[in-house]
Motif scaffolding. Structure first.
Motif, PDB file in Angstrom:
ATOM      1  N   GLU A 467       0.870  -1.187   0.000  1.00  0.00           N
ATOM      2  CA  GLU A 467       0.000   0.000   0.000  1.00  0.00           C
ATOM      3  C   GLU A 467       0.900   1.229   0.000  1.00  0.00           C
ATOM      4  O   GLU A 467       1.729   1.392   0.890  1.00  0.00           O
ATOM      5  N   ARG A 515       2.093  -6.429  -5.907  1.00  0.00           N
ATOM      6  CA  ARG A 515       0.729  -6.009  -6.210  1.00  0.00           C
ATOM      7  C   ARG A 515       0.403  -4.786  -5.355  1.00  0.00           C
ATOM      8  O   ARG A 515       0.385  -4.876  -4.122  1.00  0.00           O
ATOM      9  N   GLN A 518      -5.182  -0.586  -2.949  1.00  0.00           N
ATOM     10  CA  GLN A 518      -5.806   0.710  -2.687  1.00  0.00           C
ATOM     11  C   GLN A 518      -5.417   1.229  -1.305  1.00  0.00           C
ATOM     12  O   GLN A 518      -5.174   0.446  -0.375  1.00  0.00           O
ATOM     13  N   THR A 521      -6.358  -0.239   2.498  1.00  0.00           N
ATOM     14  CA  THR A 521      -6.466  -1.701   2.509  1.00  0.00           C
ATOM     15  C   THR A 521      -5.908  -2.304   3.790  1.00  0.00           C
ATOM     16  O   THR A 521      -6.514  -3.206   4.389  1.00  0.00           O
ATOM     17  N   SER A 557      -8.513  -5.531  -3.598  1.00  0.00           N
ATOM     18  CA  SER A 557      -8.035  -4.145  -3.539  1.00  0.00           C
ATOM     19  C   SER A 557      -6.863  -3.878  -4.488  1.00  0.00           C
ATOM     20  O   SER A 557      -6.311  -2.780  -4.475  1.00  0.00           O
ATOM     21  N   LEU A 559      -4.631  -2.742  -7.397  1.00  0.00           N
ATOM     22  CA  LEU A 559      -4.721  -1.719  -8.440  1.00  0.00           C
ATOM     23  C   LEU A 559      -3.782  -2.011  -9.608  1.00  0.00           C
ATOM     24  O   LEU A 559      -4.089  -1.684 -10.760  1.00  0.00           O
ATOM     25  N   ALA A 560      -2.611  -2.571  -9.309  1.00  0.00           N
ATOM     26  CA  ALA A 560      -1.613  -2.787 -10.354  1.00  0.00           C
ATOM     27  C   ALA A 560      -0.674  -3.913  -9.942  1.00  0.00           C
ATOM     28  O   ALA A 560      -0.491  -4.177  -8.747  1.00  0.00           O
TER      29      ALA A 560
END
Length: 570
Positions: A467, A515, A518, A521, A557, A559-560
């Motif tokens: 995160e 990974r 968001q 999270t 959660s 995003l990429a």
């Protein structure tokens, strides 16, 4: 009921460590030799040599049946020579399931002793703390009970309700007991911040049991500062604070409207960056106090950012099983933190970390450990644990007089592996530290991470959930593909030779993956663990995830995704 500590006591304790340990074992065995558990090994004897020869090295599962018998209503002497008055619950977030441990008031007496000891040591280095208050983020859950009616609480909650704590809290902390004992964590956190802001000029230190709680408090402050300022400006606590004892005491601290203070806080919180926000809002703060070793080391960069690099003090090493020791050099750098074991807390033995068999010849006493060697501590306490394996791996870093000093290395059971390689907690944290250096060019801060070894497809590979947050308040997180891929590569390069060999030559490990999830999270992850019984005060974000529910939360959660694009060099 208060406990005092003189620094002369430190020299006496550490200089006479061997004699104190021998006397303490004699006392423990005299008290406990005729318990149901120990009698089968000692036949009532309190002789050290017989203890060493006959009493086995154990894990929790070995003593769990005896603990449960007392919890279910059998007499305390099943396991303890003195009455068991309550049970302490382990956090369960360090890589294992929650456990309960029998104790009585002596545990909290020891806790008060080591707390007073640590305070005296810090006062020697930072004298001003005697005149001010600490803004401390303590949280307590409503205790549950065993079938026999004995309370079951977390360590911090048990201590907060003890007489040892009540006598020190009124003058040391910005938050009154009613806030610390509030059973609603959200309300408690808000009131902690409100009390701290009102008394901002008295705050000389900011503290929490673990670093993740401090970072969490700053996150709440970011989301709630406008509401907090409104409360200070009006002199009224928000209506959603419905714990009335908490509400009444905080209203009393508010003391009526204060527009001037609200303006000061608003001015600081409206700044583009929150760098140094702790020293800007609490200008007299001299240090941050929290555990920042082990898995909490990941939060060091964030705490340095928010505090303008104030000293980060990790004061004590303790657990649900016993108090271990104190940091006698509190102003040292985070990477140099060591804890001096106190010989009057429990009887300590040490098993060489590379020996899993627990052979008698490989177990040494407290004063016989060797500098540079790695050990797992074995604890014998007053309450029924005898030669109990802690599962922590420590390295001897030196001695204070005759008492050894230990650096916390890792939890024994926290590892990643997809093939023959073993990646330890220490390996993971070292790799993470190298990778986050590459984030600096992107003006991003790592707010939280966890990982797991995905073996659902071949070849298996390591997945890290990150995160991220922008350093400037209103900036969105912009992910630079080149930087993120380089972070993956740097982590792989930091792992041990066996990982790199299997990854590079044999192809049995796939490229490491990051990974990005968001924002918020890891706050949701904490709430999940708390909803399942973890303590807000004792919560530590798990380094490795093995819960399917937690993994699902993380996956939802994402995003990429980024992968290492080259094999690590050998």
């Amino acid at each position: 009921m208060s406990v005092s500590f003189d620094l002369n006591d430190l020299d006496e304790l550490t200089s006479n460590a061997k004699q104190i340990q021998d006397n303490l074992l004699k006392e423990i065995l005299t008290l406990n030799a005729n318990t149901g558990y120990l009698r089968q090994f000692l036949n009532g004897s309190s002789v050290k040599e017989l203890f060493k020869k006959n009493v086995p090295v154990v894990r929790y599962e070995d003593v769990k049946p005896y603990i449960e018998r007392v919890a279910n209503g059998e007499p305390s002497d099943v396991i303890s020579g003195k009455p068991v008055t309550q049970f302490l619950l382990s956090s369960g977030t360090s890589g294992g399931k929650q456990k309960i441990f029998p104790v009585n008031n002596k545990f909290f007496e020891d806790m008060a002793f080591i707390t007073a000891q640590s305070s005296s040591i810090i006062s020697k280095h930072i004298e001003v703390i005697k005149q001010g208050k600490t803004m401390t983020f303590y949280f307590a859950r409503v205790p549950s009970t065993t079938p026999s009616g004995l309370p079951v609480s977390f360590v911090r909650g048990g201590y907060l309700t003890s007489e040892y704590f009540k006598n020190e809290s009124s003058y040391r902390y910005t938050s009154p007991n009613e806030v610390m004992l509030c059973s609603d964590n959200k309300q408690a956190m808000y009131c902690h911040l409100l009390c701290g802001l009102i008394q901002r000029d008295e705050v000389v230190s900011v503290a929490a049991p673990f670093a993740c709680s401090l970072v969490g408090a700053i996150t709440v402050l970011e989301n709630c500062w406008k509401e907090l300022c409104s409360n200070i400006r009006s002199g009224h606590v928000s209506e959603w604070i419905t714990d009335f004892t908490c509400r009444d005491v905080v209203t009393n601290i508010l003391g009526g409207p204060n527009s001037e203070l609200a303006d000061i806080i608003e001015e600081e919180c409206q700044e583009e960056s929150w760098k140094g926000i702790i020293t800007r809002l609490w200008p007299q703060t001299k240090f941050i106090q929290s555990v920042i070793t082990g898995q909490n080391a990941q939060f060091i960069p964030m705490l340095e950012f928010y505090s303008n690099k104030l000293p980060l003090i990790s004061p004590i090493y303790a657990s649900s099983e016993t108090m271990f020791g104190v940091n006698v050099n509190p102003l040292c750098k985070p990477q140099d933190i060591s804890y001096t074991f106190m010989p009057n807390m429990s009887y300590f033995e040490f098993l060489r970390a590379d020996d899993d068999e627990g052979n008698e010849g490989d177990i040494v006493d407290l004063v016989d450990v060797q500098i540079g060697c790695y050990y797992e501590p074995l604890v014998t306490n007053y309450f029924g644990l005898h030669r109990y394996r802690m599962g922590d791996i420590l390295q001897v870093s030196g001695f204070h007089n005759n008492a050894p000093q230990f650096r916390f290395v890792r939890r024994k059971n926290v590892i990643l592996s997809v093939n023959v390689e073993v990646t330890t907690e220490e390996d993971i944290l070292k790799a993470l530290n190298h990778a986050t250096d590459h984030l600096k060019s992107s003006d991003l801060i790592l707010m939280g991470f966890t990982c797991y070894a995905d073996i659902s497809i071949l070849p298996g590979h390591y997945i890290f959930y990150w995160e991220l947050k922008a350093k400037k308040v209103d900036d969105i997180v912009k992910l630079d593909n080149k930087v993120m891929v380089e972070c993956c590569c740097v982590m792989e390069e930091s792992f041990n030779f066996l990982y790199r060999k299997v990854r590079a030559k044999e192809g049995s490990i796939g490229p490491l993956e990051i990974r990005v999830v968001q924002q918020g999270t890891f706050d949701s992850l904490m709430k999940l663990f708390i909803s399942r019984g973890a303590s807000a005060s004792q919560y530590k974000p798990p380094i490795c995830i093995n819960s399917s529910e937690a993994l699902a939360l993380l996956e939802n959660s994402v995003l990429a995704r980024f992968f290492s694009d080259k094999v690590p060099p050998l």
